[in-house]
Each structure stands twice: as C-alpha cells, then as structure tokens.
Design a protein around this motif. Structure first.
Motif, mmCIF file in Angstrom:
data_model
loop_
_atom_site.group_PDB
_atom_site.id
_atom_site.type_symbol
_atom_site.label_atom_id
_atom_site.label_comp_id
_atom_site.label_asym_id
_atom_site.label_seq_id
_atom_site.Cartn_x
_atom_site.Cartn_y
_atom_site.Cartn_z
ATOM 1 N N LYS A 8 -1.192 -6.628 13.821
ATOM 2 C CA LYS A 8 -2.221 -5.490 13.813
ATOM 3 C C LYS A 8 -3.051 -5.530 12.473
ATOM 4 O O LYS A 8 -4.185 -5.478 12.442
ATOM 5 N N GLU A 55 -6.854 -6.386 11.647
ATOM 6 C CA GLU A 55 -7.726 -5.486 11.484
ATOM 7 C C GLU A 55 -8.082 -5.374 9.596
ATOM 8 O O GLU A 55 -9.015 -5.022 9.566
ATOM 9 N N GLU A 85 -9.798 -4.954 16.243
ATOM 10 C CA GLU A 85 -8.720 -3.972 16.312
ATOM 11 C C GLU A 85 -7.576 -4.257 17.295
ATOM 12 O O GLU A 85 -7.957 -5.198 18.113
ATOM 13 N N VAL A 86 -6.607 -3.808 17.060
ATOM 14 C CA VAL A 86 -5.105 -4.291 17.903
ATOM 15 C C VAL A 86 -4.652 -2.748 18.171
ATOM 16 O O VAL A 86 -4.120 -2.227 17.429
ATOM 17 N N SER A 87 -4.225 -2.715 19.564
ATOM 18 C CA SER A 87 -3.624 -1.708 20.145
ATOM 19 C C SER A 87 -2.312 -2.094 20.498
ATOM 20 O O SER A 87 -2.300 -3.085 21.216
#
Length: 301
Positions: free
Chosen positions: A49, A53, A59-61
């Motif tokens: 993440k 980013e 983006e990374v969730s």
C-alpha cells in the motif's frame, strides 16, 4: 419514482464495483489487498500500500482478517482481491490433484508459480524474503536438560507430551499429523487444536508441553522456546511471496515493478521483529511497515 429507483440502483451497483478489486479513485485505480488473520500478511499489505501510493497515482485498500489462505485465493480468482501474500507450501493444500510433493524450497515455489498461473491466472512472485514454516517448539530448559535438538529426539518422551497446535495442521494431508506419524514413527500422548495465540499462552502456563510453531512467530524468543531441527525433512517450505492477478499486473506495469522490487527484501528476523512490535508493543502495521521501508532505503523520509 421509476427514475429515483433506477438512480438508486445505479449508485448501489457502483458502490459494489468500487468495493471490489480494481475500482477507481480520483488519481487512478483502487486495488484490493486481501490479508489473512495473522500479522505478517497485514504488514505485507502495508508495504504494498505504502509503495504503490507513494510511487503511483493508485491507491490500495486492505481487507484484513480473512480466515484462511484458500479463501484469499478464491477471492483472487473471482476478482474480489487484486493482491495478497501467500506461502509456497500452500500449493500442497488440495488445490491440484497431480502435484508432486517435495520439500525443496526452489522446486516448491516454481510449482506454485506455474500451477497458480495456469489454473488461477495469478502471478506468484519470487519470495519476498522471509519464511513461515512449521516447527516444533519446546521450553529451552527442557530441551537443554534432555539434550533435545531434533524432532527425532522427542520419541523417548512423546507418550507423556501434550502438543498444542492450530487445528488445520491436525487435518492437513501431506504435511499434517497423520503423515508426521508415518514419517517419524511416533505420536504424542495428546494433541490439542487451538487458535495460535492461545497455543502460546498454553505453553507459557504449562498446559501443553510443546507447540507447532511458525518460524516467524515472535513468541518463540519471547517465551524462551527452542525450535527443533526437522531431521527427517518432513515439513514443506513456506516461503512468503506476494501474488497478484495477471490482469491487474499486466494493465498496470508500474505496480508489477513494485512487486518485483520487493523480492528478497524482508528477512525472517526482520518480519519477526515487526510482528513483535505490532503484537506486543501495540504499534500499527502501517507504522512498522513505513519505518522498515525507510530503514531499507525503499522509501524517502
């Protein structure tokens, strides 16, 4: 009214799509990382993440506390997750009928790479660096007093020993308890399946005599335990690797490069220390991951 219903359904559908892997954000895509219940995949998720980013518009969730690796793999296959952290020995967990069992680390990871690419359309990267293998662990003073260094050394005491282990090991085929008995020729007086954290609490209170540890667990030094040499080379390797859906990695080569850059960056001792800081000191996985990346020169302060 019909227009209102249609609009509501459209918004609801978009919310569902965005919640799954490959949604969009103002700056790019929102990728989904699936992490199991234990701490090391959660830390790995933060490593990915932060780097994605910081170095891309994406983006990374992170979805945490997925109960087991097979659920993570199924979600990758359905496109609900884009990325995850998995272990090479997972290849022997009944995904394929014609997999030849080996305890050789390189052969195992190559089998995982080829098999999951062909059957699940997943890229299985070379190891991120650390291993998380099964290992019997006993109190250091008991091991010292009885000169126990190998698993075979337990045979003389096995009938009187209580083993604490996660329940899945008792049920596994190639590398589980039944196969262990066949390989080593002895079994323990009793076995108790339990959640991993409770397993260590049990040995600390002398409710069990030994545990089936994971080599990356910080509880091993914390509780002064000795891991025993697998002298019959029974256990398969469990090298940790980042994995990703081919479709995602091919469409976003900048993300694929980040995964490549993370190969062989995290040693077992380093991951164990990060886990200790999270589990025992209460630091966040994001905090320890960011600190690690800065210390390793992978991220600017």
């Amino acid at each position: 009214m019909k227009k209102l219903i249609f609009t509501s359904l459209l918004v609801f559908s978009l919310l569902i799509i965005t919640a799954c892997g490959g949604g969009s954000s103002a700056g790019g895509e929102v990728f989904e990382f699936g992490a199991q219940t234990y701490t090391d995949p959660k830390i790995a998720g933060q490593l990915v993440k932060i780097l994605v980013e910081e170095n891309t518009d994406h983006e990374v969730s992170i979805t945490e506390d997925i109960q087991a690796s097979p659920q993570v793999i199924a979600s990758l296959d359905r496109g609900e997750f884009d990325f995850a952290l998995l272990y090479s020995g997972e290849i022997y967990n009944n995904y394929f009928d014609d997999i030849e069992y080996t305890t050789d680390p390189q052969e195992t990871i190559e089998i995982a790479q080829q098999s999951f690419d062909e059957a699940y359309d997943i890229t299985w990267f070379d190891t991120i660096g650390f291993t998380n293998e099964y290992a019997f662990a006993i109190h250091e003073d008991f091991a010292e007093e009885n000169n126990i260094t190998n698993v075979s050394d337990l045979e003389s005491y096995a009938d009187s020993l209580i083993l604490g282990t996660d329940t899945t090991w008792l049920e596994r085929d190639n590398d589980g308890y039944r196969a262990f008995i066949e390989t080593y020729g002895f079994e323990f007086g009793d076995t108790r399946g339990m959640e991993v954290s409770l397993m260590y609490e049990a040995i600390a209170r002398d409710e069990v005599d030994l545990v089936m540890a994971y080599t990356v667990d910080p509880q091993i030094p914390e509780y002064n335990l000795r891991t025993l040499e697998d002298d019959e080379q029974f256990f398969p390797p469990f090298d940790a690797s980042l994995v990703g859906r081919n479709e995602t990695l091919e469409e976003y080569p900048e993300v694929n490069q980040i995964f490549e850059d993370l190969v062989e960056t995290v040693e077992t001792e380093q991951m164990s220390e990060m886990i200790r800081q999270v589990d025992f000191e209460g630091r966040s996985t994001e905090e320890v991951a960011r600190e690690f990346l800065i210390e390793e020169g992978l991220l600017d302060e």
